[in-house]
Design a protein around this motif. Sequence first.
Motif, PDB file in Angstrom:
ATOM      1  N   GLU A  43      58.550  26.143  57.226  1.00  0.00           N
ATOM      2  CA  GLU A  43      59.997  26.214  56.948  1.00  0.00           C
ATOM      3  C   GLU A  43      60.269  26.605  55.494  1.00  0.00           C
ATOM      4  OE1 GLU A  43      62.129  22.765  58.198  1.00  0.00           O
ATOM      5  OE2 GLU A  43      64.069  23.589  57.606  1.00  0.00           O
ATOM      6  N   ASN A  44      59.478  26.112  54.569  1.00  0.00           N
ATOM      7  CA  ASN A  44      59.653  26.410  53.136  1.00  0.00           C
ATOM      8  C   ASN A  44      58.348  26.695  52.405  1.00  0.00           C
ATOM      9  OD1 ASN A  44      62.620  25.973  52.611  1.00  0.00           O
ATOM     10  ND2 ASN A  44      62.115  23.978  53.515  1.00  0.00           N
ATOM     11  N   LYS A  47      57.270  30.170  50.873  1.00  0.00           N
ATOM     12  CA  LYS A  47      58.240  30.885  50.044  1.00  0.00           C
ATOM     13  C   LYS A  47      57.717  31.023  48.611  1.00  0.00           C
ATOM     14  CE  LYS A  47      61.993  29.544  53.126  1.00  0.00           C
ATOM     15  NZ  LYS A  47      63.160  28.647  53.378  1.00  0.00           N
ATOM     16  N   HIS A  80      56.402  33.308  56.421  1.00  0.00           N
ATOM     17  CA  HIS A  80      57.810  33.423  56.005  1.00  0.00           C
ATOM     18  C   HIS A  80      57.951  32.885  54.605  1.00  0.00           C
ATOM     19  CE1 HIS A  80      62.206  33.139  56.459  1.00  0.00           C
ATOM     20  NE2 HIS A  80      62.124  31.943  55.931  1.00  0.00           N
ATOM     21  N   TRP A  84      62.133  37.876  48.906  1.00  0.00           N
ATOM     22  CA  TRP A  84      63.466  37.345  49.222  1.00  0.00           C
ATOM     23  C   TRP A  84      64.151  37.034  47.901  1.00  0.00           C
ATOM     24  CZ3 TRP A  84      64.242  31.770  51.589  1.00  0.00           C
ATOM     25  CH2 TRP A  84      65.534  31.653  52.129  1.00  0.00           C
ATOM     26  N   GLN A  87      65.181  31.164  46.893  1.00  0.00           N
ATOM     27  CA  GLN A  87      64.000  30.306  46.758  1.00  0.00           C
ATOM     28  C   GLN A  87      62.868  30.997  45.989  1.00  0.00           C
ATOM     29  OE1 GLN A  87      64.594  28.630  51.034  1.00  0.00           O
ATOM     30  NE2 GLN A  87      63.461  27.027  49.970  1.00  0.00           N
ATOM     31  N   ASN A 126      63.124  39.407  53.574  1.00  0.00           N
ATOM     32  CA  ASN A 126      64.112  38.527  54.194  1.00  0.00           C
ATOM     33  C   ASN A 126      65.483  38.798  53.563  1.00  0.00           C
ATOM     34  OD1 ASN A 126      64.667  36.374  56.009  1.00  0.00           O
ATOM     35  ND2 ASN A 126      64.564  34.855  54.358  1.00  0.00           N
ATOM     36  N   GLU A 127      66.481  39.020  54.404  1.00  0.00           N
ATOM     37  CA  GLU A 127      67.889  39.004  53.969  1.00  0.00           C
ATOM     38  C   GLU A 127      68.198  39.983  52.846  1.00  0.00           C
ATOM     39  OE1 GLU A 127      68.818  34.910  53.122  1.00  0.00           O
ATOM     40  OE2 GLU A 127      68.504  34.287  55.196  1.00  0.00           O
ATOM     41  N   GLN A 203      67.372  36.207  62.891  1.00  0.00           N
ATOM     42  CA  GLN A 203      67.359  34.759  62.639  1.00  0.00           C
ATOM     43  C   GLN A 203      68.126  34.020  63.734  1.00  0.00           C
ATOM     44  OE1 GLN A 203      68.575  33.739  58.646  1.00  0.00           O
ATOM     45  NE2 GLN A 203      67.092  35.134  57.691  1.00  0.00           N
ATOM     46  N   HIS A 205      71.059  32.254  63.774  1.00  0.00           N
ATOM     47  CA  HIS A 205      71.711  30.963  63.511  1.00  0.00           C
ATOM     48  C   HIS A 205      73.149  31.085  64.040  1.00  0.00           C
ATOM     49  CE1 HIS A 205      68.448  29.502  60.991  1.00  0.00           C
ATOM     50  NE2 HIS A 205      68.486  30.605  60.289  1.00  0.00           N
ATOM     51  N   GLU A 234      64.716  32.278  63.989  1.00  0.00           N
ATOM     52  CA  GLU A 234      65.212  31.016  63.402  1.00  0.00           C
ATOM     53  C   GLU A 234      66.334  30.433  64.254  1.00  0.00           C
ATOM     54  OE1 GLU A 234      66.106  31.443  59.206  1.00  0.00           O
ATOM     55  OE2 GLU A 234      64.426  32.804  58.890  1.00  0.00           O
ATOM     56  N   TRP A 267      64.605  26.832  64.757  1.00  0.00           N
ATOM     57  CA  TRP A 267      64.469  26.462  63.341  1.00  0.00           C
ATOM     58  C   TRP A 267      64.470  24.941  63.193  1.00  0.00           C
ATOM     59  CZ3 TRP A 267      62.055  29.470  60.381  1.00  0.00           C
ATOM     60  CH2 TRP A 267      62.070  29.316  58.990  1.00  0.00           C
ATOM     61  N   TRP A 275      68.069  22.200  59.238  1.00  0.00           N
ATOM     62  CA  TRP A 275      68.527  22.490  57.879  1.00  0.00           C
ATOM     63  C   TRP A 275      70.044  22.366  57.781  1.00  0.00           C
ATOM     64  CZ3 TRP A 275      70.551  27.631  56.068  1.00  0.00           C
ATOM     65  CH2 TRP A 275      71.014  28.421  57.131  1.00  0.00           C
TER      66      TRP A 275
END
Length: 301
Positions: A43-44, A47, A80, A84, A87, A126-127, A203, A205, A234, A267, A275
Amino acid sequence: GTTLGASAAEKGRYFGTAVAAYKLSDATYVGILNREFNMVTPENEMKWDATEPSQNQFNYTNADRIVSHAQANGMRVRGHALAWHSQQPGWAQNLSGTALRQAMVNHITRVATHYKGKIYAWDVVNEAFADSGGVRRDSNLQRTGDDWIEVAFRTARAADPGAKLCYNDYNTDNWTWAKTQAVYNMVRDFKARGVPIDCVGLQSHFNSGSPYPGNYRTTLENFAALGVDVQITELDIEGSGTTQATTYGNVVKDCLAVSRCTGITVWGIRDSDSWRASGTPLLFDGNGNKKPAYTAVLDAL
Ligand code: XIL
């Protein structure tokens, strides 16, 4: 099948979840993880801020715990994320221009090399796009030059030629939205010019501001028609009860209807793992009990 992972596998797909390393000592959490899922996304822990807290000093401790758990339990791993705007460690946030570009390339090379052969697919970038459709202007990486995305993909391919390389984003589910079109055009351009890209991650969401769209299957089909896999990376869906369950079931049916939709990742496991600060967007309640959404997913698989 009687579990998400086994049922997805019968359809040639995977069913995954985001995993937090610090929860691997929670017996309820691990029990559900090992029973239900055959793909994990840290999840993190992979990063930039987690893996390179000081420049050129890499820390893989927590990410390695997740990868080891996955390997020991027959699960694959989605990496993942390599590049990005969010983070990032403080030192990277303070860089710009050539120094930031070189730091990005070094980061991708080192992390992808550390995990070489262990990653099914990387979210390489990412994004990178704005909801309005253009590239994201608030990204320091974008300010290093328009070619940063393709440089990231070429760097990842060189480091781990066996991993599928994905572009991952949110608000790219509704085919009519400007951001969806922008990502589609980038992927089409990459395929035309031979920039290495293998998959697009949606993703997904879903909430009141970004609801599950009726044209979701069309979006999956259109990306797949460019010659890339599509993955739901996600997934979480705001709501509860039958309404939420129906939407979860529809997402699964849409993926199964598209041969290049290779898998779905939620996710988090329990609502309490989400989250999202509030709400109940996942498949298991806070006690680890299966929700109607779980049953809808299993029935759709
Ligand atoms: C989220 C994590 O779930 C949180 O724990 C963290 O505080 C912030 O990031 N899009 C992404 C994910 O690509 O990395 C984000 O994960 C959720 C949105």
